[in-house]
Motif scaffolding. Structure first.
Motif, PDB file in Angstrom:
ATOM      1  N   PRO A  98       0.821  -1.224   0.000  1.00 38.86           N
ATOM      2  CA  PRO A  98       0.000   0.000   0.000  1.00 38.86           C
ATOM      3  C   PRO A  98       0.846   1.263   0.000  1.00 38.86           C
ATOM      4  N   GLY A  99       0.501   2.162  -0.909  1.00 40.78           N
ATOM      5  CA  GLY A  99       1.188   3.446  -0.977  1.00 40.78           C
ATOM      6  C   GLY A  99       2.565   3.399  -1.605  1.00 40.78           C
ATOM      7  N   GLN A 100       2.959   2.243  -2.141  1.00 43.18           N
ATOM      8  CA  GLN A 100       4.286   2.108  -2.740  1.00 43.18           C
ATOM      9  C   GLN A 100       4.181   1.744  -4.212  1.00 43.18           C
ATOM     10  N   ALA A 101       5.261   2.014  -4.918  1.00 44.30           N
ATOM     11  CA  ALA A 101       5.364   1.573  -6.308  1.00 44.30           C
ATOM     12  C   ALA A 101       5.595   0.068  -6.350  1.00 44.30           C
ATOM     13  N   PRO A 102       5.216  -0.566  -7.445  1.00 40.66           N
ATOM     14  CA  PRO A 102       5.543  -1.990  -7.612  1.00 40.66           C
ATOM     15  C   PRO A 102       7.054  -2.210  -7.579  1.00 40.66           C
ATOM     16  N   ARG A 103       7.442  -3.410  -7.179  1.00 43.57           N
ATOM     17  CA  ARG A 103       8.853  -3.803  -7.163  1.00 43.57           C
ATOM     18  C   ARG A 103       8.996  -5.052  -8.013  1.00 43.57           C
ATOM     19  N   LEU A 104       9.960  -5.042  -8.928  1.00 37.86           N
ATOM     20  CA  LEU A 104      10.208  -6.193  -9.780  1.00 37.86           C
ATOM     21  C   LEU A 104      10.747  -7.356  -8.962  1.00 37.86           C
ATOM     22  N   LEU A 105      10.086  -8.509  -9.072  1.00 35.70           N
ATOM     23  CA  LEU A 105      10.534  -9.719  -8.375  1.00 35.70           C
ATOM     24  C   LEU A 105      11.212 -10.697  -9.332  1.00 35.70           C
ATOM     25  N   ILE A 106      10.497 -10.990 -10.427  1.00 34.16           N
ATOM     26  CA  ILE A 106      10.877 -12.053 -11.360  1.00 34.16           C
ATOM     27  C   ILE A 106      10.731 -11.513 -12.773  1.00 34.16           C
ATOM     28  N   TYR A 107      11.665 -11.849 -13.663  1.00 35.39           N
ATOM     29  CA  TYR A 107      11.517 -11.549 -15.089  1.00 35.39           C
ATOM     30  C   TYR A 107      11.977 -12.761 -15.884  1.00 35.39           C
ATOM     31  N   GLY A 108      11.651 -12.761 -17.185  1.00 39.92           N
ATOM     32  CA  GLY A 108      11.993 -13.927 -17.989  1.00 39.92           C
ATOM     33  C   GLY A 108      11.405 -15.193 -17.414  1.00 39.92           C
ATOM     34  N   THR A 109      10.226 -15.091 -16.842  1.00 42.11           N
ATOM     35  CA  THR A 109       9.468 -16.182 -16.222  1.00 42.11           C
ATOM     36  C   THR A 109      10.064 -16.679 -14.905  1.00 42.11           C
ATOM     37  N   SER A 110      11.395 -16.794 -14.820  1.00 37.92           N
ATOM     38  CA  SER A 110      11.970 -17.489 -13.662  1.00 37.92           C
ATOM     39  C   SER A 110      13.232 -16.854 -13.098  1.00 37.92           C
ATOM     40  N   ILE A 111      13.649 -15.717 -13.606  1.00 34.91           N
ATOM     41  CA  ILE A 111      14.897 -15.082 -13.159  1.00 34.91           C
ATOM     42  C   ILE A 111      14.579 -14.079 -12.052  1.00 34.91           C
ATOM     43  N   ARG A 112      15.170 -14.298 -10.889  1.00 36.59           N
ATOM     44  CA  ARG A 112      14.936 -13.361  -9.795  1.00 36.59           C
ATOM     45  C   ARG A 112      15.688 -12.058 -10.032  1.00 36.59           C
ATOM     46  N   ALA A 113      15.003 -10.949  -9.776  1.00 39.65           N
ATOM     47  CA  ALA A 113      15.654  -9.648  -9.884  1.00 39.65           C
ATOM     48  C   ALA A 113      16.673  -9.494  -8.752  1.00 39.65           C
ATOM     49  N   GLY A 117      18.553  -8.852  -5.555  1.00 35.80           N
ATOM     50  CA  GLY A 117      18.147  -8.695  -4.165  1.00 35.80           C
ATOM     51  C   GLY A 117      16.905  -9.440  -3.762  1.00 35.80           C
ATOM     52  N   ILE A 118      16.298 -10.166  -4.681  1.00 37.20           N
ATOM     53  CA  ILE A 118      15.068 -10.908  -4.348  1.00 37.20           C
ATOM     54  C   ILE A 118      15.444 -12.262  -3.741  1.00 37.20           C
ATOM     55  N   PRO A 119      14.896 -12.573  -2.553  1.00 35.51           N
ATOM     56  CA  PRO A 119      15.284 -13.837  -1.892  1.00 35.51           C
ATOM     57  C   PRO A 119      14.804 -15.061  -2.651  1.00 35.51           C
ATOM     58  N   ASP A 120      15.497 -16.177  -2.397  1.00 36.47           N
ATOM     59  CA  ASP A 120      15.222 -17.384  -3.180  1.00 36.47           C
ATOM     60  C   ASP A 120      13.957 -18.113  -2.754  1.00 36.47           C
ATOM     61  N   ARG A 121      13.213 -17.591  -1.778  1.00 40.56           N
ATOM     62  CA  ARG A 121      11.906 -18.178  -1.482  1.00 40.56           C
ATOM     63  C   ARG A 121      10.892 -17.818  -2.577  1.00 40.56           C
ATOM     64  N   PHE A 122      11.237 -16.850  -3.420  1.00 38.47           N
ATOM     65  CA  PHE A 122      10.402 -16.496  -4.573  1.00 38.47           C
ATOM     66  C   PHE A 122      10.907 -17.248  -5.801  1.00 38.47           C
ATOM     67  N   SER A 123       9.983 -17.920  -6.497  1.00 35.57           N
ATOM     68  CA  SER A 123      10.366 -18.593  -7.724  1.00 35.57           C
ATOM     69  C   SER A 123       9.240 -18.490  -8.751  1.00 35.57           C
ATOM     70  N   GLY A 124       9.628 -18.454 -10.008  1.00 36.53           N
ATOM     71  CA  GLY A 124       8.660 -18.377 -11.088  1.00 36.53           C
ATOM     72  C   GLY A 124       8.833 -19.529 -12.045  1.00 36.53           C
ATOM     73  N   SER A 125       7.729 -19.917 -12.665  1.00 35.83           N
ATOM     74  CA  SER A 125       7.777 -21.008 -13.634  1.00 35.83           C
ATOM     75  C   SER A 125       6.664 -20.825 -14.647  1.00 35.83           C
ATOM     76  N   GLY A 126       6.701 -21.654 -15.683  1.00 36.37           N
ATOM     77  CA  GLY A 126       5.645 -21.644 -16.678  1.00 36.37           C
ATOM     78  C   GLY A 126       6.149 -21.410 -18.078  1.00 36.37           C
ATOM     79  N   SER A 127       5.237 -21.457 -19.020  1.00 33.77           N
ATOM     80  CA  SER A 127       5.539 -21.183 -20.423  1.00 33.77           C
ATOM     81  C   SER A 127       4.237 -21.061 -21.192  1.00 33.77           C
ATOM     82  N   GLY A 128       4.340 -20.508 -22.395  1.00 37.56           N
ATOM     83  CA  GLY A 128       3.158 -20.401 -23.242  1.00 37.56           C
ATOM     84  C   GLY A 128       2.117 -19.456 -22.671  1.00 37.56           C
ATOM     85  N   THR A 129       1.066 -20.009 -22.120  1.00 40.06           N
ATOM     86  CA  THR A 129      -0.014 -19.186 -21.584  1.00 40.06           C
ATOM     87  C   THR A 129      -0.213 -19.345 -20.075  1.00 40.06           C
ATOM     88  N   ASP A 130       0.532 -20.220 -19.449  1.00 39.91           N
ATOM     89  CA  ASP A 130       0.327 -20.492 -18.021  1.00 39.91           C
ATOM     90  C   ASP A 130       1.604 -20.286 -17.227  1.00 39.91           C
TER      91      ASP A 130
END
Lengths: 108, 117
Positions: free
Chosen positions: A41-56, A58-71
């Motif tokens: 609340p009251g803050q700008a968004p912060r980039l966590l993940i890009y390229g589906t699975s690459i952590r930005a 300073g982002i801790p490794d408890r965050f992970s991304g996955s997927g491809s295509g449409t999901d």
């Protein structure tokens, strides 16, 4: 335009629990150009993940991304108190750039 | 680290033109490969990409706003700007500027613009 639909709208969880957030695209997202952001609340968004699975930087490794295509999925392995907020996905394979409507992760 | 700061009027009347400036610090705009972007967020709603511009001045806009939007850049001043004409109440939102390489790497703090008679 690529429409991104996020589910669920709200996740009610306790610290220490895991979270799984979904982002579904109306068309295939080319080259996995999919990003995730966290917003408090009251803050700008912060980039966590890009390229589906690459952590930005300073982002801790408890965050992970996955997927491809449409999901695509953002997983938070164990929620810390600072992880509660709104998470949005975004595609950058085509213009116009588009965002999902967001998933709110709230304290149960 | 790139830092961005939005500035401009916070209150407009319907039919006026919204004009915002974004000042970039932490390095020269010309040295990077970013697209300098504007995004907005109405209260309680999701994010909407408005458009972006490259260092060379090539701009790309959201078709939903295309006829009303102009983004310009002045790399000598490390600034870029947004003009949105003929505003209505539906343009009320927090406006963010951002540095993007497809994804939005760096964001300004945002500035609230309210359109009201």
């Amino acid at each position: 335009e690529i429409v991104l639909t996020q589910s669920p709208g709200t996740l009610s969880l306790s610290p220490g629990e895991g979270a799984t957030l979904s982002c579904r695209a109306s068309q295939s997202v080319s080259s996995s150009y999919l990003a995730w952001y966290q917003q408090k609340p009251g803050q700008a968004p912060r980039l966590l993940i890009y390229g589906t699975s690459i952590r930005a930087t300073g982002i801790p490794d408890r965050f992970s991304g996955s997927g491809s295509g449409t999901d695509f999925t953002l997983t938070i392995s164990r929620l810390e108190p600072e992880d509660f907020g709104v998470y949005s996905c975004q595609q950058y394979g085509r213009t116009p750039r588009t965002f999902g409507q967001g998933t709110k992760v709230e304290v149960k | 680290q790139v830092q961005l700061l939005e500035s401009g009027p916070g209150l407009l009347k319907p039919s006026q033109t919204l004009s915002l400036m974004c000042t970039v610090s932490g390095g020269s705009m010309s040295s990077g490969s970013y697209h300098w972007s504007w995004i907005r967020q109405p209260a309680g709603k999701g994010l909407e990409w408005i458009g972006h511009i490259s260092n060379s001045g090539s701009a790309n806009y959201n078709p939903s706003l295309n006829s009303r939007v102009t983004i310009s850049v002045d790399t000598s001043k490390n600034q870029f700007s947004l003009n949105l004409s003929s505003v209505t109440a539906t343009d009320t939102a927090v406006y963010y500027c951002a540095a993007a390489r497809g994804r939005f790497d760096y964001w300004g703090q945002g500035t609230l613009v309210t359109v009201s008679s």
